[in-house]
Design a protein around this motif. Structure first.
Motif, PDB file in Angstrom:
ATOM      1  N   LYS A  81       0.818  -1.228   0.000  1.00  0.00           N
ATOM      2  CA  LYS A  81       0.000   0.000   0.000  1.00  0.00           C
ATOM      3  C   LYS A  81       0.847   1.272   0.000  1.00  0.00           C
ATOM      4  O   LYS A  81       0.345   2.355  -0.287  1.00  0.00           O
ATOM      5  N   LYS A  82       2.129   1.131   0.347  1.00  0.00           N
ATOM      6  CA  LYS A  82       2.984   2.328   0.384  1.00  0.00           C
ATOM      7  C   LYS A  82       3.482   2.710  -1.010  1.00  0.00           C
ATOM      8  O   LYS A  82       4.020   3.794  -1.191  1.00  0.00           O
ATOM      9  N   LEU A  83       3.365   1.801  -1.968  1.00  0.00           N
ATOM     10  CA  LEU A  83       4.017   2.056  -3.256  1.00  0.00           C
ATOM     11  C   LEU A  83       3.245   2.912  -4.273  1.00  0.00           C
ATOM     12  O   LEU A  83       3.883   3.560  -5.100  1.00  0.00           O
ATOM     13  N   PRO A  84       1.899   2.969  -4.222  1.00  0.00           N
ATOM     14  CA  PRO A  84       1.229   3.819  -5.211  1.00  0.00           C
ATOM     15  C   PRO A  84       1.750   5.258  -5.242  1.00  0.00           C
ATOM     16  O   PRO A  84       1.980   5.814  -6.316  1.00  0.00           O
ATOM     17  N   GLU A  85       1.989   5.854  -4.066  1.00  0.00           N
ATOM     18  CA  GLU A  85       2.462   7.260  -4.089  1.00  0.00           C
ATOM     19  C   GLU A  85       3.876   7.361  -4.648  1.00  0.00           C
ATOM     20  O   GLU A  85       4.255   8.356  -5.250  1.00  0.00           O
ATOM     21  N   VAL A  86       4.654   6.298  -4.479  1.00  0.00           N
ATOM     22  CA  VAL A  86       6.014   6.294  -5.030  1.00  0.00           C
ATOM     23  C   VAL A  86       5.943   6.200  -6.560  1.00  0.00           C
ATOM     24  O   VAL A  86       6.569   6.987  -7.286  1.00  0.00           O
ATOM     25  N   LEU A  87       5.140   5.254  -7.030  1.00  0.00           N
ATOM     26  CA  LEU A  87       5.030   5.045  -8.484  1.00  0.00           C
ATOM     27  C   LEU A  87       4.441   6.267  -9.191  1.00  0.00           C
ATOM     28  O   LEU A  87       4.782   6.555 -10.336  1.00  0.00           O
ATOM     29  N   GLU A  88       3.585   6.980  -8.483  1.00  0.00           N
ATOM     30  CA  GLU A  88       3.017   8.191  -9.062  1.00  0.00           C
ATOM     31  C   GLU A  88       4.124   9.176  -9.427  1.00  0.00           C
ATOM     32  O   GLU A  88       4.046   9.893 -10.413  1.00  0.00           O
ATOM     33  N   LYS A  89       5.165   9.176  -8.588  1.00  0.00           N
ATOM     34  CA  LYS A  89       6.290  10.097  -8.847  1.00  0.00           C
ATOM     35  C   LYS A  89       7.301   9.490  -9.823  1.00  0.00           C
ATOM     36  O   LYS A  89       7.696  10.133 -10.790  1.00  0.00           O
ATOM     37  N   THR A  90       7.712   8.224  -9.545  1.00  0.00           N
ATOM     38  CA  THR A  90       8.794   7.669 -10.360  1.00  0.00           C
ATOM     39  C   THR A  90       8.363   7.439 -11.814  1.00  0.00           C
ATOM     40  O   THR A  90       9.194   7.471 -12.714  1.00  0.00           O
TER      41      THR A  90
END
Ligand code: SAM
Length: 279
Positions: A81-90
């Motif tokens: 669940k922590k990764l969507p915000e990361v992928l939004e940026k990367t």
């Protein structure tokens, strides 16, 4: 390249630090930090224009970026669940990317993917077998699977009869696909380093080689390998099949009840399954 390349150690460390993340062992997170491996996986996927790809476990987007740069349309399923915000940026700015946060074993893949698609993944090793069996047995319209697995799993996938590692996994995969090991990947190509060597496996999916009731066939194969040291007869009876029916089916298929599951070819499993499945 819309965004700096993720597939190197400094970019990966920077992303993890920026988002205050630590690779989760529980979720099988070993991120790729080797651009040559990403390139080789993308090449093995033979991506043509706007190819539809299902990626399992995109992590911070390392392999995803390689696929998107090659022109693929990627739908990725990520449990963390922590990764969507990361992928939004990367992966900001890549239009052909769609993320579904969820468990690949629970997501309804036919609902999220089109008629024909390929699967590309650096799989979480704690559930590799379940994921591969799900993909193989659900009769999805997959044309190719390119996946990173533990080398030991790759060897089981390509194993032939009469070898110690030939088992239910070898039969399930080879029944529906031509399988080959494309190349090996050393632990240094990941952050953190896994304890084992990995291999990238390519499965070209085809129609099943033999006509069977697939659910029943799977049940027979799993029961047969359920107790490897036992004879086929005892394994199948131990797996819940009626002794007399098993003996009759083995007799019709001209397979000795004394043989062990690991000696049977896929064709023999198919014959056995068909003779056993008379109602
Ligand atoms: N693709 C990235 C790469 O190559 O660097 C990450 C690969 S990492 C080996 C496996 C990824 O699968 C992790 O991001 C993990 O969170 C994710 N994952 C683990 N279990 C999952 C599941 N049941 N469904 C979907 N993703 C899962």
């Amino acid at each position: 390249m819309l965004h700096p390349k993720i597939s190197n150690i400094s970019a990966t460390r920077h992303i993890l630090k920026t988002f205050n993340l630590r690779a989760s062992k529980k979720l099988g997170q070993n991120f790729l930090i080797d651009s040559s491996v990403v390139e080789k996986i993308v090449k093995a996927a033979e991506i043509s224009d706007v190819e539809e790809i299902l990626e399992i476990g995109p992590g911070i987007g390392t392999l995803t970026q390689g696929l998107l740069e090659a022109g693929a349309k990627v739908t990725a399923v990520e449990l963390d669940k922590k990764l969507p915000e990361v992928l939004e940026k990367t992966l900001a700015g890549y239009e052909n990317f769609k993320l579904i946060q969820g468990d690949i074993l629970k997501v309804n893949i036919s609902e999220i993917m089109p008629e024909n698609f390929k699967v590309v993944a650096n799989l979480p090793y704690y559930i590799t077998t379940q994921i591969l069996l799900t993909l193989m047995e659900k009769k999805l319209p997959i044309t190719k699977i390119v996946t990173m697995v533990q080398k030991e799993v790759a060897e089981r996938m390509i194993a032939a009869p009469n070898s110690k590692i030939y088992g239910a996994m070898s039969v399930a995969v080879q029944f529906r696909a031509d399988v080959k090991i494309s190349f090996d990947v050393q632990p240094e190509s990941f952050l953190p380093r896994p304890e084992v060597t990995s291999s990238v496996v390519v499965c070209d999916i085809h129609e099943p080689k033999f006509q069977v009731d697939e659910k029943f066939f799977t049940k027979v194969v799993r029961a047969a390998f359920g107790q490897r040291r036992k004879t086929l007869l005892n394994s199948l009876v131990g797996g819940g099949f009626n002794r007399e029916n098993v003996l009759n089916a083995l007799n019709s298929a001209e397979i000795s009840p004394e043989r062990r599951a690991e000696t049977l070819t896929i064709e023999e499993f198919a014959q056995l399954s068909n003779f056993l499945n008379v109602k």
